[in-house]
Design a protein around this motif. Structure first.
Motif, PDB file in Angstrom:
ATOM      1  N   LEU A 252       8.617  40.350 105.612  1.00  0.00           N
ATOM      2  CA  LEU A 252       9.171  39.686 105.172  1.00  0.00           C
ATOM      3  C   LEU A 252       7.437  39.397 104.321  1.00  0.00           C
ATOM      4  O   LEU A 252       7.272  38.862 102.674  1.00  0.00           O
ATOM      5  CB  LEU A 252       9.977  38.743 105.281  1.00  0.00           C
ATOM      6  CG  LEU A 252      10.232  37.761 104.147  1.00  0.00           C
ATOM      7  CD1 LEU A 252      11.318  38.172 102.888  1.00  0.00           C
ATOM      8  CD2 LEU A 252      11.301  36.233 104.162  1.00  0.00           C
ATOM      9  N   LYS A 255       5.587  41.371 102.210  1.00  0.00           N
ATOM     10  CA  LYS A 255       6.672  42.369 101.067  1.00  0.00           C
ATOM     11  C   LYS A 255       5.743  40.680 100.209  1.00  0.00           C
ATOM     12  O   LYS A 255       5.776  41.219  98.807  1.00  0.00           O
ATOM     13  CB  LYS A 255       7.960  42.045 101.117  1.00  0.00           C
ATOM     14  CG  LYS A 255       7.576  43.281 101.400  1.00  0.00           C
ATOM     15  CD  LYS A 255       8.844  44.188  99.679  1.00  0.00           C
ATOM     16  CE  LYS A 255       8.168  45.822 100.661  1.00  0.00           C
ATOM     17  NZ  LYS A 255       9.915  46.795 101.195  1.00  0.00           N
ATOM     18  N   LEU A 256       6.639  39.338  99.795  1.00  0.00           N
ATOM     19  CA  LEU A 256       5.891  37.977  99.612  1.00  0.00           C
ATOM     20  C   LEU A 256       4.980  38.000  98.425  1.00  0.00           C
ATOM     21  O   LEU A 256       4.500  37.484  97.692  1.00  0.00           O
ATOM     22  CB  LEU A 256       6.710  36.967  99.475  1.00  0.00           C
ATOM     23  CG  LEU A 256       8.201  36.869 100.280  1.00  0.00           C
ATOM     24  CD1 LEU A 256       8.327  35.437 100.890  1.00  0.00           C
ATOM     25  CD2 LEU A 256       9.062  36.650  98.944  1.00  0.00           C
ATOM     26  N   ILE A 259       4.128  39.360  95.611  1.00  0.00           N
ATOM     27  CA  ILE A 259       4.083  39.164  94.325  1.00  0.00           C
ATOM     28  C   ILE A 259       3.795  37.308  94.031  1.00  0.00           C
ATOM     29  O   ILE A 259       3.401  36.761  92.441  1.00  0.00           O
ATOM     30  CB  ILE A 259       5.835  38.374  94.090  1.00  0.00           C
ATOM     31  CG1 ILE A 259       6.766  39.880  94.821  1.00  0.00           C
ATOM     32  CG2 ILE A 259       6.210  37.663  93.640  1.00  0.00           C
ATOM     33  CD1 ILE A 259       7.315  40.030  94.935  1.00  0.00           C
ATOM     34  N   VAL A 270      10.184  32.361 112.573  1.00  0.00           N
ATOM     35  CA  VAL A 270      10.989  32.183 111.814  1.00  0.00           C
ATOM     36  C   VAL A 270      10.837  30.775 111.395  1.00  0.00           C
ATOM     37  O   VAL A 270      10.821  30.390 110.536  1.00  0.00           O
ATOM     38  CB  VAL A 270      12.082  31.901 112.165  1.00  0.00           C
ATOM     39  CG1 VAL A 270      14.049  31.570 110.904  1.00  0.00           C
ATOM     40  CG2 VAL A 270      12.503  33.394 112.444  1.00  0.00           C
ATOM     41  N   ALA A 273       7.643  30.829 108.958  1.00  0.00           N
ATOM     42  CA  ALA A 273       8.159  31.634 107.520  1.00  0.00           C
ATOM     43  C   ALA A 273       8.742  30.242 107.085  1.00  0.00           C
ATOM     44  O   ALA A 273       8.433  30.828 105.584  1.00  0.00           O
ATOM     45  CB  ALA A 273       8.956  32.362 107.630  1.00  0.00           C
ATOM     46  N   LYS A 274       9.359  29.672 107.736  1.00  0.00           N
ATOM     47  CA  LYS A 274       9.906  28.639 107.107  1.00  0.00           C
ATOM     48  C   LYS A 274       8.663  27.387 106.067  1.00  0.00           C
ATOM     49  O   LYS A 274       9.354  26.895 104.618  1.00  0.00           O
ATOM     50  CB  LYS A 274      11.206  27.976 108.026  1.00  0.00           C
ATOM     51  CG  LYS A 274      11.537  26.794 107.561  1.00  0.00           C
ATOM     52  CD  LYS A 274      12.933  26.036 108.132  1.00  0.00           C
ATOM     53  CE  LYS A 274      13.112  24.723 108.032  1.00  0.00           C
ATOM     54  NZ  LYS A 274      13.139  23.923 109.299  1.00  0.00           N
ATOM     55  N   ILE A 277       7.729  29.356 103.414  1.00  0.00           N
ATOM     56  CA  ILE A 277       8.103  29.592 101.688  1.00  0.00           C
ATOM     57  C   ILE A 277       8.579  28.302 101.368  1.00  0.00           C
ATOM     58  O   ILE A 277       8.527  28.532 100.100  1.00  0.00           O
ATOM     59  CB  ILE A 277       9.731  30.169 102.341  1.00  0.00           C
ATOM     60  CG1 ILE A 277       9.592  31.758 102.855  1.00  0.00           C
ATOM     61  CG2 ILE A 277      10.720  30.190 101.378  1.00  0.00           C
ATOM     62  CD1 ILE A 277      10.405  32.086 103.589  1.00  0.00           C
ATOM     63  N   ILE A 278       8.900  26.927 101.794  1.00  0.00           N
ATOM     64  CA  ILE A 278       8.902  25.558 101.910  1.00  0.00           C
ATOM     65  C   ILE A 278       7.971  25.342 100.941  1.00  0.00           C
ATOM     66  O   ILE A 278       7.444  24.842  99.212  1.00  0.00           O
ATOM     67  CB  ILE A 278       9.499  24.885 102.722  1.00  0.00           C
ATOM     68  CG1 ILE A 278      11.098  24.857 103.200  1.00  0.00           C
ATOM     69  CG2 ILE A 278       9.021  23.590 102.314  1.00  0.00           C
ATOM     70  CD1 ILE A 278      11.067  23.577 104.059  1.00  0.00           C
ATOM     71  N   MET A 280       5.737  27.512  99.643  1.00  0.00           N
ATOM     72  CA  MET A 280       6.012  28.400  98.402  1.00  0.00           C
ATOM     73  C   MET A 280       6.873  27.898  97.129  1.00  0.00           C
ATOM     74  O   MET A 280       6.384  27.824  95.757  1.00  0.00           O
ATOM     75  CB  MET A 280       6.183  29.578  98.332  1.00  0.00           C
ATOM     76  CG  MET A 280       6.423  30.530  97.279  1.00  0.00           C
ATOM     77  SD  MET A 280       6.727  32.525  97.668  1.00  0.00           S
ATOM     78  CE  MET A 280       8.796  31.740  97.809  1.00  0.00           C
ATOM     79  N   MET A 281       8.006  27.498  97.144  1.00  0.00           N
ATOM     80  CA  MET A 281       8.436  25.957  96.787  1.00  0.00           C
ATOM     81  C   MET A 281       7.878  25.462  95.701  1.00  0.00           C
ATOM     82  O   MET A 281       8.899  25.669  95.131  1.00  0.00           O
ATOM     83  CB  MET A 281      10.359  26.132  96.865  1.00  0.00           C
ATOM     84  CG  MET A 281      11.090  27.392  97.733  1.00  0.00           C
ATOM     85  SD  MET A 281      11.541  29.186  96.579  1.00  0.00           S
ATOM     86  CE  MET A 281      12.873  28.521  96.665  1.00  0.00           C
ATOM     87  N   ARG A 284       5.927  26.261  93.174  1.00  0.00           N
ATOM     88  CA  ARG A 284       5.975  26.869  92.352  1.00  0.00           C
ATOM     89  C   ARG A 284       6.976  26.137  90.997  1.00  0.00           C
ATOM     90  O   ARG A 284       6.636  25.838  89.761  1.00  0.00           O
ATOM     91  CB  ARG A 284       7.694  27.795  92.191  1.00  0.00           C
ATOM     92  CG  ARG A 284       7.026  29.244  92.836  1.00  0.00           C
ATOM     93  CD  ARG A 284       8.080  29.875  92.717  1.00  0.00           C
ATOM     94  NE  ARG A 284       8.398  30.691  93.313  1.00  0.00           N
ATOM     95  CZ  ARG A 284       9.559  31.977  93.604  1.00  0.00           C
ATOM     96  NH1 ARG A 284      10.542  31.225  93.289  1.00  0.00           N
ATOM     97  NH2 ARG A 284       8.949  33.160  95.018  1.00  0.00           N
TER      98      ARG A 284
END
Lengths: 287, 277
Positions: A252, A255-256, A259, A270, A273-274, A277-278, A280-281, A284
């Motif tokens: 995952l 892939k991210l 982008i 996990v 990754a969590k 992703i936080i 990354m958010m 943004r």
């Protein structure tokens, strides 16, 4: 207790038409108290390798030192090595044989010639370590237990020998997810508390990623990589080429990254990754 | 829609020594349509394997009835029809291969059905081609990898022209590449040959593409639905000693941090899509 492997080779049926090289000149040092994951496709040499560590197999060439002692030297007592190095085979519950759980776990320590009180203590400690209630289970027949419980009793039988190195060959194969997590948590806890060296053979990259400190990757009788999970799981193409994989979350994150180039793709649990992703958010949101 | 398998109030009780009894299957009813791909999950001892043995007429219900391809499994005169319609693949590949050569292994089933040798030759070649093992037909089974052995076991069943294949943890002993080979093979058989698949597993990521998942607990069906409906219920699955694929687990833990994905993210691709909307 460190393990030093020097130019170890093993050839099955040497000199016959069926000759096959199972281990091909491997060398490595496994530090005392470390938690190693051993991965490799079927036939890569994992089982042959671990059987050398407690002298079930002898090297065709090369040497193995445990705490500086050459385990295949004529003056070394095999029994003392087997007591130090506990080996839990695949489906170890198939080896249960006694009438009661207590007798089964006591079998090893009895062969060490220990006194009754010491044996009883070891049996109790070992069963407690694997998360079983000694008083409730000791008089039961091992064969009336569930699959997960039987496996724990079998592991307790090895722990009762008080090994300083514990090797487990796919200890969770065929167990349901909870049973699998329970066994792996017991092993991690033992490693943490008792500081024993653990070598865990597994086909589950997710389990390996979650628990071990270093990963040894075997291929074609050789050690292909021996490094941290991060450095091993970053080599996705290499691992796939030799029949292995990386944890699902690692796929995952790769892939991210295509982008969002700021993503850290060296992630294999996990929880990591969590967190990534936080981050990354948040980036943004701020943008 | 044609029914491949039907269970009606099925119970199965194992008799243990000294008259003690264990209820392994407890009033189970469900049916499987022809061509469906069903994932069956459940903890050790939940009744999954008993269920598969009942379908294959290795065991017979102590109450209720089971029909396989329209035949009641209690009809002993048709037991071979049932076993030919619904073939089984077991966990340990080494325990189910009997012949000394791959093509003999695959021919074993049709030979027992008394099929004409010319027809057997044709079926063996076709079956090996379907599992992509044609070039191994003259090899010895023990020279193969775990994934290859399982594909040979599947080919042996294909040569009997089954309507349905039941796989009882076929990947439990395989390395990642072997698992992938076996899963891709059964998905292809389902898609291209319209063979009904019942896949029993502890690996949740193997059932995300199933048409339906059945969750067993204490001999009963505890949950049933599409993969999304079932795998959405993370807490309930954990209570049943199960888990979800890593990606679903990740989505669930992000959900707790109030990053809303909606329910049940099952694959890497879905996760990427939802994060990059």
């Amino acid at each position: 207790m460190s393990i030093e492997i020097k130019n170890l080779s093993h050839i099955y049926s040497q000199g016959s038409p069926f000759e096959s090289i199972a281990l091909d000149d491997i060398s490595a040092v496994i530090d005392k108290g470390s938690f190693i994951g051993l991965i490799g496709h079927t036939g890569s040499g994992k089982s042959t390798f671990i059987q050398h560590l407690n002298v079930l197999l002898k090297p065709t060439m090369g040497q193995i030192f445990i705490d500086g002692i050459d385990i295949n030297d004529k003056s070394t007592k095999v029994k003392s090595i087997r007591q130090k190095v506990g080996l839990v085979f695949q489906y170890p519950e198939h080896q249960l044989f006694e009438e009661t759980v207590e007798k089964d776990v006591a079998f090893g320590p009895e062969n060490l010639g220990l006194g009754d009180a010491e044996i009883k203590k070891r049996v109790k400690d070992a069963l407690t370590m694997v998360g079983l209630d000694y008083d409730k289970i000791k008089d039961k027949s091992p064969f009336e237990l569930s699959g997960g419980q039987m496996r724990r009793v079998a592991i307790a039988g090895v722990l009762a020998m008080k090994p300083s190195i514990l090797i487990l060959d796919e200890p969770t194969a065929g167990l349901d997810p909870r049973g699998r997590d329970d066994i792996l948590n017991v092993i991690s806890e033992l490693h943490r508390r008792e500081k024993i060296t653990v070598i865990l053979v597994s086909h589950s990259m997710e389990d390996i990623a979650k628990h071990v400190e270093k990963i040894m990757v075997m291929f074609d009788g050789k050690i292909k990589i021996f490094d941290t999970p991060q450095n091993v799981f970053s080599q996705v193409d290499l691992l796939e080429n030799i029949g292995l994989a990386v944890p699902q979350v690692t796929y995952l994150m790769r892939k991210l990254k295509e982008i969002d180039p700021l993503i850290d793709q060296n992630i294999y649990t996990v929880q990591q990754a969590k967190e990534e992703i936080i981050r990354m958010m948040r980036r943004r949101k701020d943008a | 829609m044609e029914k491949m398998i039907e269970f009606k109030n099925v119970g199965y009780i194992y008799e243990k020594h000294e008259g003690a009894e264990t209820v392994a299957i407890d009033g189970v009813s469900f049916s499987v349509r022809k061509g469906e791909f069903i994932g069956i999950i459940g903890h050790n001892g939940s009744g999954k394997s008993t269920l598969s043995k009942l379908i294959n007429a290795i065991l017979f219900p102590t109450s209720g009835d089971i029909w396989v391809a329209g035949i009641n499994t209690k009809d002993h005169s048709r037991i071979w029809d049932i076993r030919q319609s619904a073939g089984m693949v077991f966990q340990n590949p080494d325990n189910q291969l009997v012949a000394t050569m791959v093509e003999e292994e695959v021919a074993f089933g049709p030979e027992n059905l008394g099929i004409d040798p010319k027809e057997i030759r044709k079926r063996v070649d076709e079956a090996l081609k379907t599992v992509e093992m044609g070039e191994y037909k003259n090899k010895k089974p023990h020279q193969l990898s775990g994934g290859q052995k399982q594909r040979i076991a599947i080919a042996g069943i294909l040569a009997m022209k089954p309507k349905c294949i039941i796989l009882d943890e076929p990947t439990a002993m395989l390395d990642p590449a072997g698992r992938k080979e076996v899963i891709e093979t059964i998905k292809r058989l389902n898609r291209e040959e319209n063979i009904t698949i019942l896949h029993i597993t502890h690996y949740m990521d193997e059932v995300v593409d199933a048409d339906r998942i059945i969750v067993m607990d204490e001999g009963k069906i505890a949950m049933e639905g599409t993969p999304r409906e079932v795998l959405c219920q993370v807490e309930k699955l954990k209570d049943l000693r199960l888990d979800v694929p890593q990606i679903t687990e990740l989505a669930y833990s992000l959900q707790k941090e109030e990053i809303d994905f909606g329910c049940g993210v099952l694959t890497v691709e879905e996760m990427v899509d939802r994060l990059c909307q």
